[in-house]
Design an enzyme around this catalytic site. Structure first.
Site, PDB file in Angstrom:
ATOM      1  N   GLU A   1       1.653  -3.526  18.561  1.00 41.39           N
ATOM      2  CA  GLU A   1       1.642  -4.958  18.258  1.00 41.39           C
ATOM      3  C   GLU A   1       2.542  -5.656  19.258  1.00 41.39           C
ATOM      4  O   GLU A   1       3.694  -5.236  19.471  1.00 41.39           O
ATOM      5  CB  GLU A   1       2.123  -5.190  16.822  1.00 41.39           C
ATOM      6  CG  GLU A   1       1.215  -4.509  15.800  1.00 41.39           C
ATOM      7  CD  GLU A   1       1.774  -4.478  14.406  1.00 41.39           C
ATOM      8  OE1 GLU A   1       0.984  -4.602  13.449  1.00 41.39           O
ATOM      9  OE2 GLU A   1       3.013  -4.330  14.258  1.00 41.39           O
TER      10      GLU A   1
ATOM     11  N   ASP B   1      -7.924  -8.967   5.432  1.00 35.73           N
ATOM     12  CA  ASP B   1      -6.490  -9.006   5.158  1.00 35.73           C
ATOM     13  C   ASP B   1      -6.301  -9.623   3.774  1.00 35.73           C
ATOM     14  O   ASP B   1      -6.676 -10.782   3.549  1.00 35.73           O
ATOM     15  CB  ASP B   1      -5.764  -9.840   6.214  1.00 35.73           C
ATOM     16  CG  ASP B   1      -5.953  -9.280   7.612  1.00 35.73           C
ATOM     17  OD1 ASP B   1      -5.940  -8.048   7.763  1.00 35.73           O
ATOM     18  OD2 ASP B   1      -6.123 -10.074   8.562  1.00 35.73           O
TER      19      ASP B   1
END
Length: 247
Positions: A8, A128
């Protein structure tokens, strides 16, 4: 089960976040390009890359993302700020093996359906979840979808996978995450990739026996050094079937 070593990026650095909180990232002082190559050298067949700057509409990591895609030595599954067909095709054109799409799917399902049909096996649907709702805009906005309805809306499309993240219990309640992810995996027609649930090798051991879970992202554990890529890959391999001995 496929293991996706996960990186990330925020402001050019490798980071991990707590429940998507961009204000307090854990910064890892490693070279992102060398780290990506290391994933390949350790035997990974894919890696996952999320650009947190792109989630905020900031393309400052673009050159770095392109370099990782070009030099990693394995296909990259890329997520972060891909909110139009043009951006998805831009990254496919740059060599990304897959692109991950969530917000665009919630707002313009027809566009995602066209993308999936035109680029079969290169589009990953992101789900999500926060308190039973599908979140958009980088986990910042609740949408009008339940996870089950989201899966139903796209059930006949040739997705490469469905990436499921339970934000509500992010890394704190693995049992609850496993229950949610396994329930959605049973419903989905596309293979499911679990996100945010692997802390140790034991979590991989449990995931690999859940029907229709085809992969897992492993990020924080790698950077914390509680798990290595090599160990994660070894645990994810199917167990050998016992063979009876005949005398």
């Amino acid at each position: 089960m496929m293991i996706y070593p996960t990186m990330e990026l925020l402001d050019g650095h490798c980071v991990t976040l707590d429940k998507g909180n961009l204000d307090a990232p854990q910064v890892w002082h490693v070279d992102p390009v060398a780290t990506a190559r290391g994933f390949a050298e350790a035997g990974a067949q894919w890696m996952h890359l999320t650009d947190f700057n792109a989630l905020q509409g900031d393309n400052s990591n673009e050159a770095l993302v392109e370099e990782i895609i070009r030099t990693a030595g394995i296909p990259v599954q890329l997520g972060g700020g891909i909110r139009s067909r043009e951006r998805a095709e831009h990254w496919i054109g740059k060599g990304s093996g897959r692109v991950v799409i969530g917000t665009l799917a919630a707002y313009d399902p027809a566009a995602v359906a066209e993308l999936a049909k035109y680029h079969p096996d290169q589009i990953v649907l992101a789900i999500d979840i926060w308190q039973g709702q599908v979140m958009t805009e980088g986990w910042r906005k609740a949408g009008a979808w339940t996870p089950e309805a989201f899966i139903d809306a796209f059930e006949n499309l040739p997705f490469a996978g469905i990436l499921v993240t339970d934000i509500d219990s992010d890394m704190s309640d693995v049992e609850a995450q496993l229950g949610l992810i396994s329930g959605l995996a049973a419903k989905a027609k596309s293979p499911v990739i679990a996100s945010g649930v692997v802390r140790t090798g034991d979590d991989i051991s449990r995931l690999k026996y859940v029907q229709n879970i085809a992969g897992a992202l492993v990020g924080r554990a790698l950077f914390n050094k509680t798990l290595s890529v090599e160990a994660a890959l070894a645990i994810a391999q199917p167990e050998a079937e016992p063979v009876a001995e005949f005398l």
